[in-house]
Write a protein that holds these residues in place. Structure first.
Motif, PDB file in Angstrom:
ATOM      1  N   PHE A   9       0.829  -1.202   0.000  1.00 44.22           N
ATOM      2  CA  PHE A   9       0.000   0.000   0.000  1.00 44.22           C
ATOM      3  C   PHE A   9       0.868   1.258   0.000  1.00 44.22           C
ATOM      4  N   ALA A  10       1.904   1.271   0.841  1.00 41.23           N
ATOM      5  CA  ALA A  10       2.806   2.428   0.892  1.00 41.23           C
ATOM      6  C   ALA A  10       3.454   2.664  -0.469  1.00 41.23           C
ATOM      7  N   GLN A  11       3.889   1.594  -1.115  1.00 41.05           N
ATOM      8  CA  GLN A  11       4.519   1.738  -2.430  1.00 41.05           C
ATOM      9  C   GLN A  11       3.521   2.210  -3.481  1.00 41.05           C
ATOM     10  N   SER A  12       2.245   1.847  -3.318  1.00 36.98           N
ATOM     11  CA  SER A  12       1.231   2.328  -4.265  1.00 36.98           C
ATOM     12  C   SER A  12       1.021   3.833  -4.124  1.00 36.98           C
ATOM     13  N   LEU A  13       1.110   4.342  -2.879  1.00 38.66           N
ATOM     14  CA  LEU A  13       1.024   5.787  -2.687  1.00 38.66           C
ATOM     15  C   LEU A  13       2.226   6.491  -3.301  1.00 38.66           C
ATOM     16  N   ASP A  14       3.402   5.901  -3.142  1.00 40.94           N
ATOM     17  CA  ASP A  14       4.600   6.492  -3.757  1.00 40.94           C
ATOM     18  C   ASP A  14       4.497   6.513  -5.280  1.00 40.94           C
ATOM     19  N   ALA A  15       3.918   5.477  -5.844  1.00 44.41           N
ATOM     20  CA  ALA A  15       3.799   5.404  -7.307  1.00 44.41           C
ATOM     21  C   ALA A  15       2.924   6.529  -7.848  1.00 44.41           C
ATOM     22  N   LYS A  16       1.970   6.987  -7.042  1.00 44.93           N
ATOM     23  CA  LYS A  16       1.059   8.051  -7.469  1.00 44.93           C
ATOM     24  C   LYS A  16       1.505   9.444  -7.021  1.00 44.93           C
ATOM     25  N   ASP A  17       2.627   9.504  -6.336  1.00 47.54           N
ATOM     26  CA  ASP A  17       3.097  10.772  -5.767  1.00 47.54           C
ATOM     27  C   ASP A  17       3.705  11.661  -6.854  1.00 47.54           C
ATOM     28  N   ASN A  18       3.104  12.822  -7.088  1.00 50.82           N
ATOM     29  CA  ASN A  18       3.598  13.744  -8.115  1.00 50.82           C
ATOM     30  C   ASN A  18       4.947  14.363  -7.753  1.00 50.82           C
ATOM     31  N   LEU A  19       5.322  14.284  -6.491  1.00 48.98           N
ATOM     32  CA  LEU A  19       6.594  14.878  -6.050  1.00 48.98           C
ATOM     33  C   LEU A  19       7.690  13.848  -5.849  1.00 48.98           C
TER      34      LEU A  19
END
Length: 422
Positions: A9-19
């Motif tokens: 889940f954490a890596q999925s948030l990173d994948a969508k992180d524009n920054l």
């Protein structure tokens, strides 16, 4: 969003992180060969990799041009600081002419108090928060003594309610109104260094102005962290350091804000120096001070260019990203960190109390009930760079430029191991 305490889940948030690409713009210390999880951007931000080029440019010009670098460098030194005004104004919500860069934070607050703390027999009191950062406490006490006043009678500290860990805005406003005609100055930390609370700067400024006081802000923990609208709020002045969320390097140059209402005035009380006089006539060496028409009038000495260069480097990133996107990620990553803390708390049957209220920026201050400094030491030894404050608090500040959601998950696992090991 429904959070999950899993690596996936954490890596999925990173994948969508524009920054996410900005993480690679910074140098990370390493412990045991691995990049640290860095939670102390509220104390000293990581070094941006682009900083070296800005400093090297100044060094090159110094080597090749010597004194002529003041006027003939690619970025001439005599007006180097002016390049920071426009991007910095966007960060603090000001007009470019209301912003300048000089000195360090406490020096600037002292200089600004010369202009904005002018006690009389009846209006002389200063309002600040209880247990303000020690530098501010020393500054208030020495300023008050300089005016021949008694700190115990002059400095009014805002108290928290019994059993509570943060201030209530209604209590602050009520205190301002009670002090009324006696209140000369309101000067509070915009974000409290200990508990991470963001003060209602708009409401406090409005109420302070309504009773006739000057209102200023110490924005050490606010600048580059929270939304600021200093001009629109009609604050009189503010100052901040640049080495926390703004990543300009240890002890680096400070910034100031002076409201447009106070600019271009010869009669305002101010300690003055050569670099605050009009640049058009500065080198005529005239005996009379002619103030710059902007906040540069508060400058005393010429700008320390080698200190300001890293600040300019960092501001290029703020220009590229903008505060809105930084705040958007900040809100999500801090919420995810809060979730992780609660999940680990349940798993280890411990008692972590988050003393930071919902009015917050990057920082969560966590009371480690039942744990001692040994847990902090365990975290540091295992690659989590955090901060300990007495009696039993760790401060966690996931700066959005370089912290990842995976960092939050990994921190949770290390925290869990640390609790079980103690």
């Amino acid at each position: 969003m429904e959070f999950k305490n899993t690596l996936e889940f954490a890596q999925s948030l990173d994948a969508k992180d524009n920054l996410k690409s900005y993480r690679d713009e910074f140098f990370f210390p390493k412990i045991k060969g691995k990049e640290v999880i860095y939670f102390t951007g509220n104390s000293l931000g990581l070094q941006p990799k682009r900083t070296k080029a800005f400093v090297d440019e100044v060094m090159k010009d110094w080597g090749e041009l010597a004194v002529e670098g003041h006027f003939y460098a690619e970025k001439p030194w005599w007006d180097y600081h002016e390049r920071l005004a426009k991007p910095l104004a966007k960060v603090v919500g000001a007009l470019p002419e209301e912003v300048s860069v000089m000195n360090t934070l406490t020096v600037n607050l002292h200089l600004l108090m010369v202009s904005f703390y002018n006690p009389t027999k009846t209006r002389f009191k200063i309002l600040c928060e209880e247990k303000a950062f020690p530098s501010d406490q020393y500054m208030f006490q020495s300023q008050v003594r300089f005016h021949g006043l008694d700190p115990d009678e002059t400095i009014v500290e805002l108290k928290k309610r019994d059993g509570e860990n943060h201030w209530r805005t209604e209590d602050i406003l009520e205190t301002i109104e009670e002090l009324g005609d006696e209140l000369a100055l309101v000067l509070i930390g915009g974000v409290n260094y200990y508990n991470g609370q963001v003060m209602d700067m708009k409401a406090i400024t409005k109420t302070g102005k309504a009773v006739g006081a000057n209102v200023g802000w110490d924005l050490a923990h606010a600048v580059g962290n929270v939304e600021l609208k200093l001009h629109d709020w009609d604050a009189d002045f503010a100052s901040w350091c640049s080495y926390k969320y703004m990543n300009s390097g240890p002890g680096n140059a400070s910034g100031i804000f002076v409201n447009k209402r106070h600019l271009n005035k010869k009669d305002i009380q101010r300690f003055e120096g050569w670099w605050g006089t009009k640049k058009e006539t500065r080198f005529l060496m005239k005996p009379e001070f002619e103030p710059m028409e902007n906040a540069d009038a508060w400058q005393i000495s010429n700008v320390p260019v080698l200190s300001v260069a890293p600040y300019l480097a960092s501001l290029t990133m703020f220009e590229e990203v903008g505060m809105a996107k930084l705040i958007e990620k900040r809100n999500l990553i801090v919420s995810y960190l809060e979730f992780i803390l609660h999940e680990i708390d349940k798993e280890v049957d411990s008692s972590f109390e988050i003393i930071t209220p919902k009015d917050r920026g990057c920082q969560l201050s966590v009371f480690l009930h039942g744990q001692g400094k040994s847990l902090f030491n365990y975290l540091m030894e295992n690659g989590v760079v955090t901060d300990w404050r007495e009696p039993n608090v760790i401060r966690l500040a996931p700066a959005p430029f370089y912290c990842s959601y995976e960092d939050m998950y990994r921190f949770g696992q290390i925290l869990k191991s640390g609790v079980l090991a103690n």
